[in-house]
Design a protein around this motif. Structure first.
Motif, PDB file in Angstrom:
ATOM      1  N   ALA A 127      -9.208 -32.070  -4.145  1.00 32.43           N
ATOM      2  CA  ALA A 127      -8.321 -33.095  -3.597  1.00 32.43           C
ATOM      3  C   ALA A 127      -8.884 -33.665  -2.296  1.00 32.43           C
ATOM      4  O   ALA A 127      -8.832 -34.880  -2.065  1.00 32.43           O
ATOM      5  CB  ALA A 127      -6.928 -32.511  -3.353  1.00 32.43           C
ATOM      6  N   LEU A 128      -9.438 -32.810  -1.439  1.00 28.25           N
ATOM      7  CA  LEU A 128     -10.022 -33.287  -0.187  1.00 28.25           C
ATOM      8  C   LEU A 128     -11.241 -34.161  -0.447  1.00 28.25           C
ATOM      9  O   LEU A 128     -11.463 -35.160   0.255  1.00 28.25           O
ATOM     10  CB  LEU A 128     -10.394 -32.100   0.708  1.00 28.25           C
ATOM     11  N   ASP A 129     -12.036 -33.791  -1.453  1.00 25.52           N
ATOM     12  CA  ASP A 129     -13.198 -34.615  -1.806  1.00 25.52           C
ATOM     13  C   ASP A 129     -12.756 -36.006  -2.246  1.00 25.52           C
ATOM     14  O   ASP A 129     -13.368 -37.012  -1.877  1.00 25.52           O
ATOM     15  CB  ASP A 129     -14.009 -33.953  -2.927  1.00 25.52           C
ATOM     16  N   ILE A 130     -11.683 -36.058  -3.043  1.00 22.45           N
ATOM     17  CA  ILE A 130     -11.190 -37.353  -3.504  1.00 22.45           C
ATOM     18  C   ILE A 130     -10.637 -38.156  -2.333  1.00 22.45           C
ATOM     19  O   ILE A 130     -10.851 -39.369  -2.237  1.00 22.45           O
ATOM     20  CB  ILE A 130     -10.117 -37.160  -4.593  1.00 22.45           C
ATOM     21  N   ALA A 201      -0.651 -47.323 -11.981  1.00 18.97           N
ATOM     22  CA  ALA A 201      -0.167 -46.004 -12.397  1.00 18.97           C
ATOM     23  C   ALA A 201      -0.830 -45.550 -13.692  1.00 18.97           C
ATOM     24  O   ALA A 201      -1.178 -44.373 -13.847  1.00 18.97           O
ATOM     25  CB  ALA A 201       1.353 -46.038 -12.559  1.00 18.97           C
ATOM     26  N   ALA A 202      -1.008 -46.478 -14.631  1.00 17.22           N
ATOM     27  CA  ALA A 202      -1.641 -46.116 -15.905  1.00 17.22           C
ATOM     28  C   ALA A 202      -3.086 -45.684 -15.698  1.00 17.22           C
ATOM     29  O   ALA A 202      -3.557 -44.713 -16.309  1.00 17.22           O
ATOM     30  CB  ALA A 202      -1.564 -47.293 -16.879  1.00 17.22           C
ATOM     31  N   MET A 203      -3.816 -46.395 -14.840  1.00 19.93           N
ATOM     32  CA  MET A 203      -5.206 -46.032 -14.580  1.00 19.93           C
ATOM     33  C   MET A 203      -5.315 -44.687 -13.867  1.00 19.93           C
ATOM     34  O   MET A 203      -6.269 -43.932 -14.071  1.00 19.93           O
ATOM     35  CB  MET A 203      -5.886 -47.111 -13.736  1.00 19.93           C
ATOM     36  N   LEU A 204      -4.318 -44.369 -13.044  1.00 17.77           N
ATOM     37  CA  LEU A 204      -4.398 -43.161 -12.206  1.00 17.77           C
ATOM     38  C   LEU A 204      -3.556 -41.998 -12.731  1.00 17.77           C
ATOM     39  O   LEU A 204      -3.525 -40.937 -12.105  1.00 17.77           O
ATOM     40  CB  LEU A 204      -3.936 -43.493 -10.781  1.00 17.77           C
ATOM     41  N   HIS A 205      -2.889 -42.163 -13.874  1.00 23.62           N
ATOM     42  CA  HIS A 205      -1.895 -41.165 -14.278  1.00 23.62           C
ATOM     43  C   HIS A 205      -2.478 -39.774 -14.486  1.00 23.62           C
ATOM     44  O   HIS A 205      -1.783 -38.770 -14.296  1.00 23.62           O
ATOM     45  CB  HIS A 205      -1.152 -41.623 -15.548  1.00 23.62           C
ATOM     46  N   ASP A 206      -3.747 -39.674 -14.852  1.00 23.81           N
ATOM     47  CA  ASP A 206      -4.348 -38.364 -15.134  1.00 23.81           C
ATOM     48  C   ASP A 206      -5.320 -37.892 -14.054  1.00 23.81           C
ATOM     49  O   ASP A 206      -6.053 -36.919 -14.282  1.00 23.81           O
ATOM     50  CB  ASP A 206      -5.078 -38.395 -16.481  1.00 23.81           C
ATOM     51  N   VAL A 207      -5.346 -38.544 -12.900  1.00 25.89           N
ATOM     52  CA  VAL A 207      -6.341 -38.176 -11.892  1.00 25.89           C
ATOM     53  C   VAL A 207      -6.178 -36.725 -11.443  1.00 25.89           C
ATOM     54  O   VAL A 207      -7.154 -36.076 -11.063  1.00 25.89           O
ATOM     55  CB  VAL A 207      -6.278 -39.142 -10.680  1.00 25.89           C
ATOM     56  N   GLY A 208      -4.960 -36.195 -11.522  1.00 24.04           N
ATOM     57  CA  GLY A 208      -4.723 -34.801 -11.132  1.00 24.04           C
ATOM     58  C   GLY A 208      -5.436 -33.799 -12.016  1.00 24.04           C
ATOM     59  O   GLY A 208      -5.607 -32.638 -11.634  1.00 24.04           O
ATOM     60  N   PRO A 239      -0.168 -37.290  -7.918  1.00 23.07           N
ATOM     61  CA  PRO A 239       0.547 -38.075  -6.910  1.00 23.07           C
ATOM     62  C   PRO A 239       0.186 -37.694  -5.480  1.00 23.07           C
ATOM     63  O   PRO A 239       0.090 -38.566  -4.606  1.00 23.07           O
ATOM     64  CB  PRO A 239       2.020 -37.759  -7.206  1.00 23.07           C
ATOM     65  N   ASN A 240      -0.023 -36.411  -5.230  1.00 21.43           N
ATOM     66  CA  ASN A 240      -0.398 -35.984  -3.881  1.00 21.43           C
ATOM     67  C   ASN A 240      -1.776 -36.513  -3.482  1.00 21.43           C
ATOM     68  O   ASN A 240      -2.032 -36.791  -2.312  1.00 21.43           O
ATOM     69  CB  ASN A 240      -0.381 -34.452  -3.786  1.00 21.43           C
ATOM     70  N   ILE A 241      -2.664 -36.659  -4.456  1.00 22.25           N
ATOM     71  CA  ILE A 241      -4.000 -37.178  -4.176  1.00 22.25           C
ATOM     72  C   ILE A 241      -3.959 -38.667  -3.834  1.00 22.25           C
ATOM     73  O   ILE A 241      -4.589 -39.122  -2.883  1.00 22.25           O
ATOM     74  CB  ILE A 241      -4.938 -36.936  -5.377  1.00 22.25           C
ATOM     75  N   VAL A 242      -3.197 -39.432  -4.630  1.00 18.85           N
ATOM     76  CA  VAL A 242      -3.233 -40.894  -4.465  1.00 18.85           C
ATOM     77  C   VAL A 242      -2.193 -41.429  -3.491  1.00 18.85           C
ATOM     78  O   VAL A 242      -2.241 -42.605  -3.117  1.00 18.85           O
ATOM     79  CB  VAL A 242      -3.061 -41.602  -5.828  1.00 18.85           C
ATOM     80  N   LYS A 243      -1.255 -40.571  -3.049  1.00 24.15           N
ATOM     81  CA  LYS A 243      -0.153 -41.023  -2.199  1.00 24.15           C
ATOM     82  C   LYS A 243      -0.591 -41.851  -0.986  1.00 24.15           C
ATOM     83  O   LYS A 243       0.050 -42.853  -0.661  1.00 24.15           O
ATOM     84  CB  LYS A 243       0.673 -39.815  -1.746  1.00 24.15           C
ATOM     85  N   ARG A 249       6.147 -46.690  -5.389  1.00 21.99           N
ATOM     86  CA  ARG A 249       6.558 -46.901  -6.785  1.00 21.99           C
ATOM     87  C   ARG A 249       5.510 -46.348  -7.744  1.00 21.99           C
ATOM     88  O   ARG A 249       5.855 -45.736  -8.766  1.00 21.99           O
ATOM     89  CB  ARG A 249       6.788 -48.392  -7.046  1.00 21.99           C
ATOM     90  N   VAL A 250       4.236 -46.553  -7.421  1.00 23.14           N
ATOM     91  CA  VAL A 250       3.155 -46.031  -8.258  1.00 23.14           C
ATOM     92  C   VAL A 250       3.172 -44.509  -8.251  1.00 23.14           C
ATOM     93  O   VAL A 250       3.005 -43.853  -9.284  1.00 23.14           O
ATOM     94  CB  VAL A 250       1.790 -46.579  -7.791  1.00 23.14           C
ATOM     95  N   VAL A 251       3.387 -43.935  -7.064  1.00 27.58           N
ATOM     96  CA  VAL A 251       3.456 -42.466  -6.940  1.00 27.58           C
ATOM     97  C   VAL A 251       4.578 -41.920  -7.821  1.00 27.58           C
ATOM     98  O   VAL A 251       4.402 -40.918  -8.532  1.00 27.58           O
ATOM     99  CB  VAL A 251       3.680 -42.051  -5.470  1.00 27.58           C
ATOM    100  N   GLU A 252       5.746 -42.570  -7.797  1.00 29.56           N
ATOM    101  CA  GLU A 252       6.879 -42.123  -8.604  1.00 29.56           C
ATOM    102  C   GLU A 252       6.576 -42.205 -10.099  1.00 29.56           C
ATOM    103  O   GLU A 252       6.927 -41.302 -10.861  1.00 29.56           O
ATOM    104  CB  GLU A 252       8.116 -42.970  -8.278  1.00 29.56           C
ATOM    105  N   ILE A 253       5.930 -43.273 -10.500  1.00 36.44           N
ATOM    106  CA  ILE A 253       5.595 -43.419 -11.928  1.00 36.44           C
ATOM    107  C   ILE A 253       4.676 -42.287 -12.373  1.00 36.44           C
ATOM    108  O   ILE A 253       4.898 -41.651 -13.415  1.00 36.44           O
ATOM    109  CB  ILE A 253       4.933 -44.787 -12.192  1.00 36.44           C
ATOM    110  N   ILE A 254       3.630 -42.009 -11.582  1.00 36.64           N
ATOM    111  CA  ILE A 254       2.695 -40.937 -11.938  1.00 36.64           C
ATOM    112  C   ILE A 254       3.403 -39.589 -11.959  1.00 36.64           C
ATOM    113  O   ILE A 254       3.175 -38.753 -12.834  1.00 36.64           O
ATOM    114  CB  ILE A 254       1.504 -40.915 -10.963  1.00 36.64           C
TER     115      ILE A 254
END
Length: 341
Positions: A127-130, A201-208, A239-243, A249-254
């Motif tokens: 997460a820190l690297d990202i 949100a769709a592009m980032l939904h699986d980043v975790g 969500p914690n990574i991209v917040k 709104r994007v964070v909530e969707i993810i």
């Protein structure tokens, strides 16, 4: 000379527990400190940077549940593992929702604690690297006067493609989910702002999933409950990574993209139309693309078989209105996104 491992703060009102954990983790190279209550823990965090906190929930004075949101808010680079004799799923869900990376039930075995510590710190490093990647990207935008949105989104796509390239089963998945989601959003006549949020949100939904064990992701057989929970943690980690870099709104969707419409998802606290509409759309797009793609544990379903699955789970896992829109659209246009290789 070997560099010391991360710093861990042990927070528990029972001295014996702190001592045992300190000795065991110290013997593995971790640098341990102790606090006997929540207030003392917060004071130590203010003066001593800490990588991980292992904290009991039930303590005299300020409880661990009260301290957890303060740590998440004020010390975002510090990971937290909660520990308690209470195994109520609602308590566990609330801890995860408030930012804890893991939850240990007492009495626990030291091997269990060590595995949780190692896994949590591995996720923290990723997460820190990202975050550093995003920070460097933001700096590059500022220095080179790029069009921020276009440049930033292009870099996000590059990052996602790089992550998915490590797993042949998910290559192209985020892009395909985004394409399906956008088509659904268009059919639902979402406004431009909503469509923009949906795309991000769709592009980032699986980043975790970058913090998920690839051996579990690629397991060729049915997952155990523990393995399933491990994978589903990506909906909290992402969500914690991209917040820091996208709107709320994007964070909530993810955060909610794996919620079931009837409220029956893992540790779920919302249901029905209380789930953000973008999350309901992505849940369906994500599931549909997964169904028609090969996975380690099964071959891809045909489009007809996938549509039958969607109909079957309409109203339970999926929003029935959105499910009907997807089924109708695919039947009319024979929408078949490129499958994962």
């Amino acid at each position: 000379m070997t560099e010391p491992k991360e710093k861990i703060l042990l927070v528990d009102d029972e001295e014996a527990i702190r001592s045992i954990l300190s000795m065991g983790l110290g013997a593995r190279g971790y640098v341990c400190d102790e606090a006997e209550n929540g207030d003392q823990a917060l004071k130590k965090l203010e003066t001593r940077p800490t990588d991980l906190v292992i904290m009991d929930i039930n303590m005299p004075g300020k409880t661990g549940s009260e301290v957890l949101p303060e740590i998440t808010q004020n010390f975002p680079e510090t990971a937290v593992i909660m520990a308690s004799g209470v195994s109520d799923p609602k308590v566990i869900a609330k801890c995860i929702q408030d930012g804890a990376q893991d939850y240990l039930s007492k009495p626990f075995r030291f091997e269990q604690v060590l595995a949780s510590v190692n896994a949590t710190l591995d996720k923290r490093r990723v997460a820190l690297d990202i975050r550093r990647y995003f920070n460097e990207l933001s700096q590059e935008i500022e220095e080179n006067k790029h069009d921020p949105r276009r440049f930033f989104f292009g870099a996000i796509q590059t990052l996602i493609n790089t992550l998915e390239a490590k797993d042949s089963y998910t290559a192209g998945h985020s892009q395909a989910v985004a394409e399906i989601a956008i088509k659904l959003g268009t059919q639902m006549k979402m406004n431009p702002e909503e469509m923009d949020d949906l795309h991000w949100a769709a592009m980032l939904h699986d980043v975790g999933k970058i913090a998920v064990d690839p051996n579990i992701l690629n397991k060729p057989s049915e997952l155990t409950p523990t393995e399933y929970r491990h994978i589903m943690a990506h909906a909290v980690i992402g969500p914690n990574i991209v917040k820091p870099f996208v709107n709320g709104r994007v964070v909530e969707i993810i955060s909610h993209h794996h919620d079931h419409f009837d409220g029956g998802g893992l540790d779920q606290m919302t249901k029905g139309t209380d789930i953000p509409v973008g999350a309901r759309i992505i849940a369906l797009a994500d599931a549909y693309h997964a169904m028609i793609s090969d996975r380690p544990y099964r071959k891809a379903l045909s489009v007809a078989e996938a549509l039958e699955e969607i109909r079957w789970y309409s109203g339970t896992q999926f929003d029935p209105v959105i499910a009907n829109i997807l089924v109708s659209f695919i039947q009319q246009h024979m929408l078949q996104p490129q499958k994962s290789i």
